[in-house]
Design a protein around this motif. Sequence first.
Motif, PDB file in Angstrom:
ATOM      1  N   GLN A  79     -22.490 -43.632  -3.702  1.00  0.00           N
ATOM      2  CA  GLN A  79     -23.503 -42.684  -3.234  1.00  0.00           C
ATOM      3  C   GLN A  79     -23.334 -41.276  -3.820  1.00  0.00           C
ATOM      4  O   GLN A  79     -24.237 -40.453  -3.729  1.00  0.00           O
ATOM      5  CB  GLN A  79     -23.523 -42.620  -1.712  1.00  0.00           C
TER       6      GLN A  79
ATOM      7  N   TYR B 283     -26.534 -43.785  -8.396  1.00  0.00           N
ATOM      8  CA  TYR B 283     -26.569 -44.502  -7.115  1.00  0.00           C
ATOM      9  C   TYR B 283     -27.939 -45.127  -6.862  1.00  0.00           C
ATOM     10  O   TYR B 283     -28.975 -44.509  -7.081  1.00  0.00           O
ATOM     11  CB  TYR B 283     -26.235 -43.545  -5.971  1.00  0.00           C
ATOM     12  N   ASN B 284     -27.914 -46.381  -6.391  1.00  0.00           N
ATOM     13  CA  ASN B 284     -29.133 -47.094  -6.045  1.00  0.00           C
ATOM     14  C   ASN B 284     -28.914 -47.754  -4.688  1.00  0.00           C
ATOM     15  O   ASN B 284     -28.183 -48.755  -4.585  1.00  0.00           O
ATOM     16  CB  ASN B 284     -29.468 -48.135  -7.117  1.00  0.00           C
ATOM     17  N   ASN B 285     -29.513 -47.209  -3.648  1.00  0.00           N
ATOM     18  CA  ASN B 285     -29.288 -47.686  -2.295  1.00  0.00           C
ATOM     19  C   ASN B 285     -29.700 -49.142  -2.125  1.00  0.00           C
ATOM     20  O   ASN B 285     -28.983 -49.938  -1.512  1.00  0.00           O
ATOM     21  CB  ASN B 285     -30.050 -46.799  -1.296  1.00  0.00           C
ATOM     22  N   LYS B 286     -30.853 -49.505  -2.681  1.00  0.00           N
ATOM     23  CA  LYS B 286     -31.333 -50.885  -2.540  1.00  0.00           C
ATOM     24  C   LYS B 286     -30.358 -51.865  -3.184  1.00  0.00           C
ATOM     25  O   LYS B 286     -30.027 -52.909  -2.597  1.00  0.00           O
ATOM     26  CB  LYS B 286     -32.718 -51.018  -3.180  1.00  0.00           C
TER      27      LYS B 286
ATOM     28  N   ALA C  76     -23.305 -48.402  -6.917  1.00  0.00           N
ATOM     29  CA  ALA C  76     -22.820 -48.581  -5.541  1.00  0.00           C
ATOM     30  C   ALA C  76     -22.048 -47.372  -5.020  1.00  0.00           C
ATOM     31  O   ALA C  76     -21.397 -47.449  -3.989  1.00  0.00           O
ATOM     32  CB  ALA C  76     -21.947 -49.836  -5.459  1.00  0.00           C
TER      33      ALA C  76
ATOM     34  N   SER D  78     -23.923 -55.698  -0.814  1.00  0.00           N
ATOM     35  CA  SER D  78     -23.221 -55.850   0.468  1.00  0.00           C
ATOM     36  C   SER D  78     -23.555 -57.192   1.117  1.00  0.00           C
ATOM     37  O   SER D  78     -22.671 -57.891   1.628  1.00  0.00           O
ATOM     38  CB  SER D  78     -23.592 -54.709   1.412  1.00  0.00           C
TER      39      SER D  78
ATOM     40  N   THR E  55     -27.181 -51.422  -3.715  1.00  0.00           N
ATOM     41  CA  THR E  55     -25.949 -51.423  -2.925  1.00  0.00           C
ATOM     42  C   THR E  55     -26.081 -52.331  -1.708  1.00  0.00           C
ATOM     43  O   THR E  55     -25.160 -53.092  -1.383  1.00  0.00           O
ATOM     44  CB  THR E  55     -25.591 -49.985  -2.482  1.00  0.00           C
ATOM     45  N   LEU E  56     -27.219 -52.273  -1.036  1.00  0.00           N
ATOM     46  CA  LEU E  56     -27.455 -53.137   0.132  1.00  0.00           C
ATOM     47  C   LEU E  56     -27.479 -54.609  -0.270  1.00  0.00           C
ATOM     48  O   LEU E  56     -26.942 -55.466   0.435  1.00  0.00           O
ATOM     49  CB  LEU E  56     -28.763 -52.746   0.823  1.00  0.00           C
TER      50      LEU E  56
ATOM     51  N   HIS F  77     -16.029 -40.857  -2.618  1.00  0.00           N
ATOM     52  CA  HIS F  77     -16.560 -42.221  -2.636  1.00  0.00           C
ATOM     53  C   HIS F  77     -15.550 -43.204  -2.050  1.00  0.00           C
ATOM     54  O   HIS F  77     -15.877 -43.996  -1.158  1.00  0.00           O
ATOM     55  CB  HIS F  77     -16.922 -42.613  -4.067  1.00  0.00           C
TER      56      HIS F  77
END
Length: 198
Positions: free
Chosen positions: A174, A179-182, A172, A188, A184-185, A24
């Motif tokens: 992966q 982990y949650n991609n949405k 945040a 960012s 994390t975006l 990570h």
Amino acid sequence: MLTHNNQSDTVIIVLHEIYGINEHIVNVCKKLSKYKYDVIAPNLLNGRGAFSYDQEMVAYHYFMNNIGIESAFNQVKEVLHNIRANYKKVYVLGYSVGATLAWLCSETGLCNFNVGFYGSRIRDYLEIEPKCPVLLFFPTEEIAFDVNDLTVKLNCLNNTKVIKIYGKHGFANQFSKNYNNKSTLIASKDILLFLKKF
């Protein structure tokens, strides 16, 4: 210590979780380096290799019994003192215990901007008075403490902005089961928006 040198006038210090410099942290450093920042990730485990995620309790006990917050903070301060004169801007980005360390660093006067993800132990250091802008992300779900209560307390402090994002501790990362991609975006984008103000 993991480093990426791009001859930049800005450096980002990346502070790891209890697991050490794992995949990570390596990935985070690579991504930041692509933006042409210098990146430094100190190994706060006294040179020990990374723990795997299925060694959570072993990693936790190792960190608390052999390192501790104070010793890790002293290690980070030493890095900051050693590099401060070489850079126009010094940013600190931390995850979990690394976020707590980033929070502590905000009071040193050695940083320009600090970001922390799910620093649960920040609740033990509410007396800190940040001298630089700090952006903290907490998940909506935490087992160890009341996120809403901590968010209210932190948002009352100068130079501090707290954002709650849907998910659990590790959203945040992966490589984490949480982990949650949405989310994390979203985080960012929030970092970039916040950074543009300074």
